[in-house]
Design an enzyme around this catalytic site. Structure first.
Site, PDB file in Angstrom:
ATOM      1  N   ASP A 328      34.895  39.164  45.926  1.00 18.15           N
ATOM      2  CA  ASP A 328      34.790  38.266  44.788  1.00 18.15           C
ATOM      3  C   ASP A 328      34.069  36.989  45.243  1.00 18.15           C
ATOM      4  O   ASP A 328      33.811  36.791  46.432  1.00 18.15           O
ATOM      5  CB  ASP A 328      36.195  37.976  44.219  1.00 18.15           C
ATOM      6  CG  ASP A 328      36.146  37.576  42.765  1.00 18.15           C
ATOM      7  OD1 ASP A 328      37.132  37.802  42.050  1.00 18.15           O
ATOM      8  OD2 ASP A 328      35.105  37.046  42.334  1.00 18.15           O
ATOM      9  N   GLU A 527      39.787  32.558  33.900  1.00 17.21           N
ATOM     10  CA  GLU A 527      40.384  32.547  35.244  1.00 17.21           C
ATOM     11  C   GLU A 527      41.486  31.494  35.360  1.00 17.21           C
ATOM     12  O   GLU A 527      42.269  31.312  34.422  1.00 17.21           O
ATOM     13  CB  GLU A 527      39.285  32.363  36.285  1.00 17.21           C
ATOM     14  CG  GLU A 527      38.254  33.503  36.245  1.00 17.21           C
ATOM     15  CD  GLU A 527      37.341  33.515  37.440  1.00 17.21           C
ATOM     16  OE1 GLU A 527      36.113  33.502  37.236  1.00 17.21           O
ATOM     17  OE2 GLU A 527      37.829  33.544  38.577  1.00 17.21           O
TER      18      GLU A 527
HETATM   19  C1  GLC Z   1      34.862  35.534  39.450  1.00 12.56           C
HETATM   20  C2  GLC Z   1      35.816  36.621  39.035  1.00 12.56           C
HETATM   21  C3  GLC Z   1      35.219  38.000  39.050  1.00 12.56           C
HETATM   22  C4  GLC Z   1      33.744  37.941  38.713  1.00 12.56           C
HETATM   23  C5  GLC Z   1      33.038  37.170  39.812  1.00 12.56           C
HETATM   24  C6  GLC Z   1      31.533  37.007  39.523  1.00 12.56           C
HETATM   25  O1  GLC Z   1      35.500  34.637  40.309  1.00 12.56           O
HETATM   26  O2  GLC Z   1      37.053  36.659  39.759  1.00 12.56           O
HETATM   27  O3  GLC Z   1      35.963  38.785  38.099  1.00 12.56           O
HETATM   28  O4  GLC Z   1      33.212  39.257  38.633  1.00 12.56           O
HETATM   29  O5  GLC Z   1      33.600  35.879  40.004  1.00 12.56           O
HETATM   30  O6  GLC Z   1      31.334  36.164  38.414  1.00 12.56           O
END
Ligand code: GLC
Length: 670
Positions: A328, A527
């Protein structure tokens, strides 16, 4: 940290991210001292991957690996954000993939035309093949297409996953995923960081709405449907063809069981992890998922990005996953001893591609040094590179030509095409859950005088939630060319039948209306920005409740339409309304809600409610049971107000007794 701030803040964001990462490292440094949580691979399902190993493809991989330089190998393991890398950089740094985070877009312009996305994809593609000694295998571009191609104004955007969970319709979900894949292809991208297969058990989590359900069985059924919709069915000509994209079940493993804290710790047992959190992967892998995203969260105190037992021994070993694991957004930096620009530990644990939005250049240099020094073993390096290239070859990246030459590229009429928007409206209708309907107030007659009130009545942003055009979902209505607000939908239905529909967010009226529809709920978030300490809806601000009360005091029948990314404690609002609809986050086609609330002009019920709760609805504002099993709010043993699976239809008696409006003190005062 799933996204980029505006360009001026980008550098600051990087500094902040580094500080946060350092703090996270210190916080988890102690983790490293603990013995890793025990895992028993035989407890886990032995899955048959959808694709048998292709000897010819594997031989090609052998040949490629034999020819690759250390620089080319390390490049395949690093993914940069388009906000911090240019196409020309790829000529000097042979990175294997790029992404656009929630706030990243061509020229940092979130309203950039689809053609700009396609043009930029062409430029990155060309540059990736220009690199000296190029192997002829271009760069991949991943995007968070989590409820449609949601970064693109004009693309079809669907209800968020929580509403789709209420629909209980895997075929609908598969069709939504297929449309999403097609529209992603129109703009030249080839990888969707979707579906989230979290089994969320604490609605205080800001990502609850990205989860389909608290039920592992429902998540399991949906995971297979979404992966098949995005990628096509393995073994058929459609698999990863020009109309499909790579899928990414995420976030492995246990992100939904952290007690409502994003990126928190999942304390569950190995059995709970296996039976609850792994449900989606059990289906997604046999359905052919080619990538999996690692979770920021920890399991029993150990960060998932560094969990060799689960990433390698379980996911890649026991479960047979032979695609790639992508980290991530700077998730690797949260490991003890790691930073955003230096982290062998994540690669050693089984992450194959490090998502390094800003620090990719330094990370490349440092990782190359760690390979050369032997800190990263050559066998691990080659395994990771093999996985990345295997996915690329399975996706025909070496033969399908530049993005703009591909079959659906540039067919912009497909973005928000009428048949796609109708599918979104069907999803809206099927996602709605009726919780209360006193004296069969609903369905309404479209011939009446209708007042539409509340700050969610005419706001595409509030009906869409996060991950919509930008990360936190804050766009004005004009940025949604095909959208229909909930008020606009009501006005469409009522005015066509000769009724009147008036909008007043404050609920003001001159002529007393026959009925008021009050649309209210959460402001958009994504988030950790959506984490809350209590399940009480809007604890510090009761203006919505006051509005409901004023209308009841004026003896106006009231229909409450609640926009939320999760079930919340709304006893007072339920008491104040005659009818109460859980609408979740229906998206830009939220106007389709009117098709269910109102009879057709000829009096027929065109659409009845069919949605069923995908999550238990809380009886109190207290957090769910600590065991987290099966959701349900309140103290151990306290049943939810409305259980998982609850949902009225027009045939049901929608009576709800008056509910307590004070959260009873915890039993035993504990
Ligand atoms: C974010 C999320 C993830 C996402 C990634 C790219 O922090 O946790 O779900 O795909 O970053 O944007």
């Amino acid at each position: 940290m799933g996204t980029m701030m505006s360009r001026p803040a980008r550098g600051a964001a990087y500094c902040v991210a580094s500080v946060l990462a350092m703090l996270a490292v210190r916080a988890t440094a102690a983790d490293a001292m603990q013995a890793p949580p025990q895992v028993h691979p035989k407890l886990w399902p032995k899955l048959r991957p959808a694709l048998a190993r292709d000897p010819a493809l594997e031989a090609r991989l052998d040949s490629l690996l034999a020819r690759m330089t250390p620089e080319q190998k390390v490049g395949q393991l690093i993914q940069a954000d388009i906000g911090s890398i240019t196409p020309d950089d790829l000529r000097h740094y042979p990175l294997g993939s790029i992404l656009n985070g929630g706030n990243s877009s061509p020229r940092d312009d979130k309203l950039a035309a689809p053609s700009e996305w396609l043009h930029l994809a062409d430029r990155f593609y060309a540059a990736s093949l220009d690199a000296p000694g190029s192997l002829g295998i271009p760069v991949l571009w991943g995007t968070d297409a989590v409820h449609g191609h949601n970064n693109i104004p004009g693309a079809t955007i669907f209800p968020h996953n929580i509403g789709l969970g209420a629909a209980r319709d895997p075929e609908l979900i598969r069709r939504i995923a297929a449309v999403t894949a097609l529209e992603v292809r129109v703009t030249g991208l080839d990888w969707a960081f979707s579906p989230t297969v979290a089994v969320a058990r604490d609605a205080r989590w800001g990502r609850t709405y990205e989860s389909y359900s608290e039920s592992p069985d429902l998540v399991r059924r949906y995971a297979a449907a979404v992966v098949t919709g995005l990628q096509g069915k393995p073994g058929t000509p459609q698999f990863l063809d020009a109309a499909h994209v790579l899928a990414t079940p995420k976030h492995f493993l246990g992100d939904g069981g952290t007690g409502g804290r994003d990126q928190g710790n999942n304390p569950g047992s190995e059995r709970q992890l296996r039976e609850l959190d792994a449900a989606g992967y059990e289906a997604a892998i046999p359905a052919g998922a080619q990538t999996v995203m690692a979770s920021y969260s920890s399991w029993q105190g150990r960060k998932m990005h560094g969990n060799y037992e689960l990433l390698t021994r379980v996911l890649k070993g026991r479960m047979g996953f032979d695609g790639l694991v992508v980290g991530d957004w700077n998730g690797h930096a949260q490991l003890p001893g790691c930073t955003p620009v230096r982290c062998a530990a994540a690669l050693d644990a089984g992450v194959d591609v490090l998502m390094a939005p800003d620090g990719w250049r330094e990370l490349y240099v440092n990782t190359l040094a760690q390979v050369r020094s032997g800190e990263i073993a050559a066998t691990r390096l080659d395994d990771a590179v093999r996985r990345v290239l295997r996915v690329k070859l399975r996706a025909h990246l070496d033969t399908e030509g530049a993005p703009s030459t591909r079959r659906y590229a540039g067919r912009y009429a497909l973005l928000g095409a009428p048949q796609h928007l109708e599918l979104a409206r069907q999803a809206v209708r099927e996602s709605l859950v009726l919780l209360k309907n006193r004296d069969h107030l609903l369905p309404l007659s479209p011939h009446e005088r209708v007042l539409v009130a509340g700050d969610g009545a005419d706001s595409i942003a509030r009906q869409s939630g996060g991950w919509t055009i930008d990360w936190q979902g804050t766009e004005p209505n004009q940025d949604f060319p095909h959208a229909e607000s909930i008020f606009a939908g009501i006005a469409r239905v009522v005015r066509a039948a000769g009724g009147t529909a008036e909008l007043s967010a404050a609920g003001d009226f001159h002529t007393r209306p026959d009925v008021a529809i009050v649309v209210f709920g959460e402001s958009p978030y994504a988030e950790y920005a959506g984490d809350v300490p209590t399940l009480e809806y809007s604890p510090g601000d009761k203006h919505d409740l006051a509005l409901l009360g004023r209308l009841r005091a004026a003896d106006v029948p009231v229909v409450a339409v609640f926009l939320s990314g999760r079930p919340l404690w709304v006893n007072a609002e339920l008491n104040a309304a005659d009818s109460f609809v859980a609408a979740w986050l229906p998206g830009p086609q939220g106007g389709a809600l009117a098709d269910v609330l109102f009879r057709a002009a000829d009096g027929r019920v065109a659409y009845d409610f069919r949605g069923k709760l995908p999550f238990s609805w809380p009886r109190s504002p207290r957090p769910p049971r600590p065991d987290g099993a099966g959701g349900g709010a309140g103290l151990p043993g306290e049943a939810p107000l409305f259980p998982f699976g609850y949902g009225l239809t027009y045939q049901d008696v929608g009576y709800v007794p008056r509910l307590p409006e004070e959260a009873a003190a915890p039993a035993g005062g504990g």
